[in-house]
Design a protein around this motif. Structure first.
Motif, PDB file in Angstrom:
ATOM      1  N   LEU B 108      49.085  24.688  22.255  1.00 16.98           N
ATOM      2  CA  LEU B 108      50.210  25.577  22.578  1.00 16.98           C
ATOM      3  C   LEU B 108      49.798  26.614  23.625  1.00 16.98           C
ATOM      4  N   ILE B 109      48.629  27.228  23.422  1.00 16.76           N
ATOM      5  CA  ILE B 109      48.194  28.262  24.368  1.00 16.76           C
ATOM      6  C   ILE B 109      48.034  27.655  25.761  1.00 16.76           C
ATOM      7  N   PHE B 110      47.437  26.461  25.816  1.00 14.36           N
ATOM      8  CA  PHE B 110      47.220  25.817  27.111  1.00 14.36           C
ATOM      9  C   PHE B 110      48.545  25.480  27.783  1.00 14.36           C
ATOM     10  N   VAL B 111      49.431  24.806  27.042  1.00 17.89           N
ATOM     11  CA  VAL B 111      50.687  24.333  27.627  1.00 17.89           C
ATOM     12  C   VAL B 111      51.567  25.513  28.055  1.00 17.89           C
ATOM     13  N   SER B 112      51.656  26.542  27.184  1.00 21.02           N
ATOM     14  CA  SER B 112      52.562  27.640  27.531  1.00 21.02           C
ATOM     15  C   SER B 112      52.001  28.474  28.679  1.00 21.02           C
ATOM     16  N   SER B 113      50.672  28.446  28.863  1.00 21.28           N
ATOM     17  CA  SER B 113      50.092  29.251  29.944  1.00 21.28           C
ATOM     18  C   SER B 113      50.101  28.522  31.292  1.00 21.28           C
ATOM     19  N   TRP B 114      50.281  27.209  31.268  1.00 22.21           N
ATOM     20  CA  TRP B 114      50.105  26.386  32.471  1.00 22.21           C
ATOM     21  C   TRP B 114      50.891  26.892  33.682  1.00 22.21           C
ATOM     22  N   ASP B 115      52.234  26.991  33.536  1.00 19.59           N
ATOM     23  CA  ASP B 115      53.070  27.424  34.664  1.00 19.59           C
ATOM     24  C   ASP B 115      52.748  28.854  35.082  1.00 19.59           C
ATOM     25  N   TYR B 116      52.517  29.675  34.057  1.00 16.91           N
ATOM     26  CA  TYR B 116      52.211  31.091  34.272  1.00 16.91           C
ATOM     27  C   TYR B 116      50.995  31.246  35.184  1.00 16.91           C
ATOM     28  N   VAL B 117      49.949  30.464  34.876  1.00 14.81           N
ATOM     29  CA  VAL B 117      48.719  30.554  35.658  1.00 14.81           C
ATOM     30  C   VAL B 117      48.905  29.918  37.033  1.00 14.81           C
ATOM     31  N   LEU B 118      49.592  28.772  37.053  1.00 16.79           N
ATOM     32  CA  LEU B 118      49.775  28.064  38.328  1.00 16.79           C
ATOM     33  C   LEU B 118      50.568  28.892  39.329  1.00 16.79           C
ATOM     34  N   SER B 119      51.596  29.581  38.839  1.00 15.02           N
ATOM     35  CA  SER B 119      52.396  30.364  39.783  1.00 15.02           C
ATOM     36  C   SER B 119      51.564  31.531  40.327  1.00 15.02           C
ATOM     37  N   SER B 120      50.632  32.011  39.509  1.00 24.45           N
ATOM     38  CA  SER B 120      49.751  33.071  39.987  1.00 24.45           C
ATOM     39  C   SER B 120      48.827  32.549  41.087  1.00 24.45           C
ATOM     40  N   TRP B 121      48.319  31.333  40.897  1.00 20.13           N
ATOM     41  CA  TRP B 121      47.493  30.696  41.926  1.00 20.13           C
ATOM     42  C   TRP B 121      48.288  30.488  43.210  1.00 20.13           C
ATOM     43  N   ALA B 122      49.566  30.088  43.026  1.00 21.82           N
ATOM     44  CA  ALA B 122      50.389  29.693  44.169  1.00 21.82           C
ATOM     45  C   ALA B 122      50.495  30.824  45.184  1.00 21.82           C
ATOM     46  N   PHE B 123      50.630  32.072  44.690  1.00 25.65           N
ATOM     47  CA  PHE B 123      50.690  33.153  45.694  1.00 25.65           C
ATOM     48  C   PHE B 123      49.426  34.000  45.699  1.00 25.65           C
ATOM     49  N   GLY B 124      48.334  33.477  45.121  1.00 25.59           N
ATOM     50  CA  GLY B 124      47.052  34.179  45.179  1.00 25.59           C
ATOM     51  C   GLY B 124      47.158  35.609  44.695  1.00 25.59           C
ATOM     52  N   GLU B 125      47.681  35.767  43.478  1.00 24.31           N
ATOM     53  CA  GLU B 125      48.016  37.072  42.940  1.00 24.31           C
ATOM     54  C   GLU B 125      46.831  38.050  43.006  1.00 24.31           C
ATOM     55  N   THR B 126      47.125  39.245  43.483  1.00 17.58           N
ATOM     56  CA  THR B 126      46.096  40.279  43.571  1.00 17.58           C
ATOM     57  C   THR B 126      46.460  41.442  42.663  1.00 17.58           C
ATOM     58  N   SER B 127      45.557  42.404  42.573  1.00 18.18           N
ATOM     59  CA  SER B 127      45.777  43.563  41.712  1.00 18.18           C
ATOM     60  C   SER B 127      46.994  44.359  42.176  1.00 18.18           C
ATOM     61  N   SER B 128      47.676  44.984  41.205  1.00 20.43           N
ATOM     62  CA  SER B 128      48.817  45.813  41.582  1.00 20.43           C
ATOM     63  C   SER B 128      48.347  47.147  42.177  1.00 20.43           C
ATOM     64  N   GLU B 129      47.094  47.499  41.927  1.00 19.83           N
ATOM     65  CA  GLU B 129      46.517  48.695  42.547  1.00 19.83           C
ATOM     66  C   GLU B 129      46.050  48.343  43.960  1.00 19.83           C
ATOM     67  N   SER B 130      46.205  49.321  44.873  1.00 19.16           N
ATOM     68  CA  SER B 130      45.919  48.973  46.263  1.00 19.16           C
ATOM     69  C   SER B 130      44.433  48.694  46.502  1.00 19.16           C
ATOM     70  N   ASN B 131      43.557  49.397  45.772  1.00 19.28           N
ATOM     71  CA  ASN B 131      42.130  49.153  45.965  1.00 19.28           C
ATOM     72  C   ASN B 131      41.535  48.254  44.885  1.00 19.28           C
ATOM     73  N   GLY B 132      42.407  47.552  44.159  1.00 18.18           N
ATOM     74  CA  GLY B 132      41.925  46.729  43.049  1.00 18.18           C
ATOM     75  C   GLY B 132      41.347  45.407  43.507  1.00 18.18           C
ATOM     76  N   LEU B 133      40.887  44.643  42.555  1.00 16.48           N
ATOM     77  CA  LEU B 133      40.295  43.347  42.867  1.00 16.48           C
ATOM     78  C   LEU B 133      41.386  42.317  43.160  1.00 16.48           C
ATOM     79  N   PRO B 134      41.198  41.490  44.174  1.00 17.24           N
ATOM     80  CA  PRO B 134      42.241  40.523  44.553  1.00 17.24           C
ATOM     81  C   PRO B 134      42.120  39.193  43.809  1.00 17.24           C
ATOM     82  N   PHE B 135      41.662  39.208  42.566  1.00 14.95           N
ATOM     83  CA  PHE B 135      41.385  37.941  41.875  1.00 14.95           C
ATOM     84  C   PHE B 135      42.174  37.767  40.585  1.00 14.95           C
ATOM     85  N   VAL B 136      43.388  38.327  40.532  1.00 12.86           N
ATOM     86  CA  VAL B 136      44.149  38.248  39.285  1.00 12.86           C
ATOM     87  C   VAL B 136      44.393  36.798  38.882  1.00 12.86           C
TER      88      VAL B 136
END
Lengths: 454, 186
Positions: B108-136
């Protein structure tokens, strides 16, 4: 008919837990099976589980919870480098001249140090191994010795800085936000872990005083001839050398949180660093010791967070079955208003304390009942302190109390189980007296936070 | 028997190795928090990137430490009855629990997280803080790695239970295989 499903799920989960499979998987798995059956019969919408990744990432991002592994590392380091043990022995030496010196030392050390791992079982086992043989040797009766140790091992849970209060504070903080949002307050007041720490100080100290008075007036250790230890002057100064560093460490950690100089996470990090330095100064720090501490820390931390994840899945399904509305409606319909609602919750938590540890109850029960009770006007700090003391009492209460099971496991066979049951009764009475005092005078918990923060 | 137990020891070895590595991160965390505190209070400098790296390490510890903790038997149980069970009965609890609870939950954890994680990869999600790490997106990927490692170790635990149950069922082979599984568990 369907309104029984959430309660049925809760009941089934409790029964499943008794089989002994790890709690986190049992909770989440039972909920998931209910969700599957509910989906087939059309009573449940799997869309509710779509919120899971958000919850999970919320836990990952939660910076307050970073304090958890740091406090655990501090506690494990103090224990494994024998700093806790030396502290107990030194304090017993210093107070050894008094008739009840050892008993009081156990209470004080337990209150100071036993808290940092936040697992009742581990604390009671440690305290039991450390102090039970000595107490018996110095003439305490088995019932008195086990009573003091069981009570003290659980006392650490409610004295800051304990993991239990960190977790409870974090959970209450979101429950408080939600309660106010539900009431239409969109600029909600907040409650922090620091608030709960401060609120728990006076009730915790009252308990320590109760315990010590009881030990002074009602226990009669009868030492064997020639076993009466009177500290030599040089052992006194050695004792102070053992005593001061850990005490200063704890006071620094606590003080920096209370005065607002540091966040709990920062204080915990400095505390863990300080404990490591103390171990190094004592010559107790080696690579293999550090490895051992790090691995134990990782295991305890993972254990805590898996329960958090399991409880999140459980509560999502509970919500999906409409459990939250049912609980809320139930409390609203309950005659007697906020008083009877609180009493009922306290009784339920007390009973759950027989099968679940502090962490599980914090993550499973508080998010469900917390928002409702807080919306009825309870003070979050007061509620947190009451829950903590209530649980501590539950852990002590025969025949199911957690502390008793664990202490039984490390107590020699010469100690009868019935001795232990008799030994804890006075402590249970003292706990109940404190809870009554808190109900009559909530200021015992709320006065200090208001003084400091407002 | 041979294949099962070598599979078990392969998974155990992997989990143990990752767990031992992950454990050192707790020490690193302490060091980093101390650095953050010293910088803040004595040098009056703040670094969001440094603070976020503590968050990342913390997440790695508890997400990747779950399987390690499972292997070491560190996840709490209600052991009022469990502790008195025979080895066979304990194995039965772990077998049923593993199949009925652990596997579905990790899936369940894997399946429900799949899209959530993939969409984050798709736009290379970065930190919401301006000087934060760009590896969310990497941080979120833990939500896929965690269930996989946990499932893997869960399977190893299930196989261990099977070995114990099989061992105690066959009278003559009971002793040797009991010993074997005991060694495996240790």
């Amino acid at each position: 008919m369907t309104e029984f499903i959430p309660f049925l799920m809760f009941l089934v989960a409790c029964l499943v837990l008794m089989a002994g499979y790890p709690v986190a998987f049992s909770l989440a798995g039972t909920a998931l099976l209910f969700a599957l059956v509910g989906t087939v019969t059309g009573h449940f919408d799997m869309a509710f589980l779509q919120a899971l990744p958000n919850r999970l990432f919320g836990t990952i991002e939660n910076t307050t919870l970073i304090a958890v592994p740091l406090f655990i590392l501090m506690g494990v380091m103090l224990e494994k480098s024998r700093l806790s043990e030396d502290l107990l022995e030194s304090m017993a030496d210093v107070l050894g001249g008094f008739r009840s010196g050892l008993g009081i030392s156990v209470v004080l050390v337990g209150a100071l140090l036993a808290a940092s791992t936040g697992i009742v079982g581990a604390t009671v086992v440690t305290m039991g191994l450390m102090s039970l043989p000595t107490m018996l040797k110095r003439g305490y009766s088995p019932s008195q010795a086990t009573g003091v140790i069981a009570a003290t091992g659980t006392l650490g849970q409610i004295i800051p800085p304990s993991i239990a209060l960190v977790l409870l504070g974090d959970t209450l903080s979101s429950a408080y936000q939600q309660a106010q949002l539900n009431m239409g307050i969109f600029t909600p007041k907040t409650v922090s872990i620091g608030d709960l720490f401060v609120g728990a100080i006076i009730p915790g100290l009252i308990l320590v005083v109760f315990y010590c008075l009881y030990i002074i007036f009602f226990t009669r250790p009868t030492p064997a001839e020639g076993d009466n230890v009177v500290p030599a002057p040089n052992s006194l100064s050695r004792a102070m050398r053992n005593l001061m560093p850990p005490i200063i460490l704890i006071i620094t950690v606590l003080g920096s949180i209370l005065t607002g100089a540091a966040t709990p996470t920062e204080a915990a990090g400095v505390g863990a660093f300080g404990a490591t330095m103390l171990a190094a100064i004592k010559g107790q720090l080696s690579i293999s010791r550090l490895r051992e501490v790090a691995q134990t820390t990782t295991q305890v931390t993972s254990m805590v967070f898996l329960i958090l994840i399991g409880a999140a899945i459980f509560s999502l399904v509970f919500r999906g079955f409409g459990g939250e509305e049912i609980v809320e409606q139930f409390f609203v319909d309950l005659p007697g208003g906020v008083f009877s609602a609180t009493l009922l919750v306290m009784i339920v938590i007390f009973l759950l304390g027989f099968i679940l540890d502090f962490i599980e109850i914090t993550f499973v029960v508080v998010p469900i009942v917390g928002p409702v009770l807080l919306a009825m006007g309870l003070d979050p700090v007061w509620l947190g302190v009451m829950i903590a003391i209530n649980l501590q009492t539950s852990f002590l209460t025969p025949p199911f109390g957690f502390a008793l099971f664990y202490l039984r496991g490390v107590a020699p066979d010469t100690v009868e189980t019935s001795d232990m049951y008799r030994g804890v009764v006075p402590f249970i009475i003292m706990q109940i007296v404190l809870m009554l005092m808190l109900s009559v005078w909530p200021q015992i918990a709320t006065w200090l936070p208001e003084l400091i923060y407002k | 028997m041979g294949i099962l137990s070598s599979l078990v020891s392969a998974i155990d070895g992997f989990t143990e190795a990752t767990g031992r590595f992950i454990s050192w991160l707790t020490v690193l965390m302490v060091g980093l928090v101390v650095v953050v505190v010293v910088m803040r209070y004595f040098l009056e400098m703040g670094s969001i990137a440094l603070q976020e790296s503590v968050t990342y390490i913390h997440a790695m510890v508890f997400m990747l430490g779950l399987a390690f903790t499972l292997k070491r038997g560190g996840h709490v149980r209600v052991d009022i009855f469990y502790r008195q069970f025979s080895a066979r009965r304990k194995a039965l609890v772990n077998l049923i629990g593993g199949l009925l609870f652990l596997i579905p939950v990790t899936v369940l954890i894997f399946v429900s997280s799949w899209d959530y994680v993939l969409s984050s990869w798709a736009f290379g999600e970065t930190s919401s803080e301006s000087n934060g790490l760009p590896f969310v997106y990497l941080l979120k990927t833990l939500m896929l790695i965690m269930p996989v490692t946990l499932l893997l170790q869960g399977i190893a635990e299930i196989l261990k239970s099977v070995l114990v149950i099989r061992g105690t069922a066959n009278g003559s082979r009971a002793e040797s295989s009991d010993k074997e599984t005991k060694e495996l568990i240790l």
